[in-house]
Each structure stands twice: as C-alpha cells, then as structure tokens.
Motif scaffolding. Structure first.
Motif, mmCIF file in Angstrom:
data_model
loop_
_atom_site.group_PDB
_atom_site.id
_atom_site.type_symbol
_atom_site.label_atom_id
_atom_site.label_comp_id
_atom_site.label_asym_id
_atom_site.label_seq_id
_atom_site.Cartn_x
_atom_site.Cartn_y
_atom_site.Cartn_z
ATOM 1 N N HIS A 236 153.766 -25.465 -54.904
ATOM 2 C CA HIS A 236 152.951 -24.655 -55.816
ATOM 3 C C HIS A 236 151.494 -25.077 -55.679
ATOM 4 O O HIS A 236 151.179 -26.252 -55.489
ATOM 5 N N LEU A 237 150.590 -24.117 -55.773
ATOM 6 C CA LEU A 237 149.168 -24.393 -55.624
ATOM 7 C C LEU A 237 148.712 -25.509 -56.557
ATOM 8 O O LEU A 237 147.951 -26.401 -56.169
ATOM 9 N N SER A 238 149.167 -25.489 -57.796
ATOM 10 C CA SER A 238 148.725 -26.489 -58.763
ATOM 11 C C SER A 238 149.166 -27.886 -58.368
ATOM 12 O O SER A 238 148.419 -28.859 -58.544
ATOM 13 N N VAL A 239 150.367 -28.000 -57.826
ATOM 14 C CA VAL A 239 150.853 -29.305 -57.370
ATOM 15 C C VAL A 239 150.002 -29.794 -56.201
ATOM 16 O O VAL A 239 149.587 -30.966 -56.154
ATOM 17 N N GLU A 240 149.708 -28.914 -55.266
ATOM 18 C CA GLU A 240 148.923 -29.306 -54.099
ATOM 19 C C GLU A 240 147.508 -29.721 -54.503
ATOM 20 O O GLU A 240 146.946 -30.674 -53.949
ATOM 21 N N LEU A 241 146.926 -29.027 -55.480
ATOM 22 C CA LEU A 241 145.581 -29.390 -55.921
ATOM 23 C C LEU A 241 145.564 -30.725 -56.649
ATOM 24 O O LEU A 241 144.646 -31.540 -56.455
ATOM 25 N N MET A 242 146.555 -30.980 -57.483
ATOM 26 C CA MET A 242 146.603 -32.260 -58.183
ATOM 27 C C MET A 242 146.849 -33.406 -57.203
ATOM 28 O O MET A 242 146.299 -34.502 -57.364
#
Length: 209
Positions: free
Chosen positions: A138-144
C-alpha cells in the motif's frame, strides 16, 4: 543529492511530509485535522510548502480544497465520501487501488510487490501495526517505510524511491482524473514533486500537522 546525504533537519522534514502524505492516502482527514490544516499549525506548514516553487501548484490545489465555505465537520463528510469512492471500492470501476501491485500487474492485487515489501519490512525489523488491514505494498506503508529508511540514513531509501517513481505516475494521473475535490489531486502532485526535490522541504514551526 541522494537521500542518505541529507542533513538531519531536511531528513526530519521529509519524514513529516512522507507521514502526512501516508495519512492522506490511508484515511480521510478528521474534522480536527482539517481545522488544523485550515487555520492551525498545519495551515502554516502548508503555507511554507507553498513558498517553494516546485510545490506551489500542488499546494494551491490542496489549499483551495481546504478553503471550502463548508465548516470542518461538513467538509470532513464531503471528503470522506470522496475518499471512499476513490480508494475504498465505493466508486465502482472508478475506484483506484493505492497499491503497487495494481499499477505494476495490470490491476491485480497481492502480486509480487506484496512479498517484496514484506521482505523489506522484515529486513528493517518492522511490521505492520496490529489490526492493519492494508497490504504491505500500500502506498501509505511504502511512504512510512521511506521515512524510516531516510531517517536512519539507510541506503535502501534510494531503491524505495526509485520503486515509487516507477508506479506512482500512473496512480497519480488517475487520481487527478477522478478526484473532484482537488484535495487528493493536489496531494498526488505534491507527492511526485517531493520525490524529485529532496532538499526543498521546509521545516515547520510546529510538528502537529
């Protein structure tokens, strides 16, 4: 300038931006958060970002969406409806999965990026929070995870940035085409700009955005 050569202040500011964007694409903003973004510390931070030419256009869209005449509660309702339609399946064929697999494997979820991101999280001694229902790609996981890698001067940050640059243009273009609020279209544009401008993220007065 590479991620691992950034000075500590810039790294911290990039981490703040990555976490903020992660939240933007993970869940609709609460009324409290919207209030902060409209007139509190968050508003000052957005204004600081907007002062950078590379981010100005994206921030114009975000701030225009936040400047709605609706009060925070009503705006929150509007944005929640839009978020559900854009990312949670309520938009039918117009729904956009914020997952790497969907944009690198012809719309199919739970493909190789899930395994690859799971392995990277494990190698960093990290895991998804208990109760998290999102896939590791998920994009949010990759950004974090990117924020974590940069904060620790981990050279794997550069590879993750390159990975994001491969699939985010398609996703962000689709967000722009489907978003009717301007909030997520602006956030998508800000995300792409930030990936390409490592040293232009200003330090906010308060880190409560």
């Amino acid at each position: 300038m590479t991620a691992i050569s950034l000075n500590p202040a810039v790294v911290a500011d990039r981490a703040l931006l990555w976490h903020w964007l992660a939240e933007v694409f993970l869940t609709p903003p609460s009324a409290e958060r919207l209030s902060a973004l409209r007139e509190g510390a968050g508003a000052k931070w957005l204004a600081a970002l907007a002062a950078e030419p590379a981010f100005a256009e994206a921030l114009t869209e975000i701030r225009a969406a936040l400047a709605s005449p609706l009060d925070a509660a009503r705006l929150q309702t509007r944005l929640t409806i839009a978020f559900n339609g854009l990312f949670l399946g309520l938009g039918g064929k117009h729904t956009l999965a914020p997952n790497e697999s969907a944009w690198t494997h012809g719309g199919r979820l739970f493909q190789a990026p899930v395994t690859e991101m799971s392995a990277l999280l494990s190698a960093c001694d990290l895991s998804l929070a208990q109760g998290c229902c999102e896939a590791p790609d998920h994009l949010s996981v990759e950004l974090m995870l990117l924020a974590h890698l940069e904060a620790h001067a981990d050279p794997r940050a550069e590879a993750l940035q390159a990975r994001l640059r491969l699939w985010l243009p398609g996703f962000c273009a689709a967000v722009r085409a489907e978003d009717r609020t301007g909030f997520w279209a602006g956030a998508a544009a800000l995300l792409l700009a930030a990936l390409d401008h490592a040293t232009l993220i200003p330090q906010p007065e308060e880190r409560t955005v």
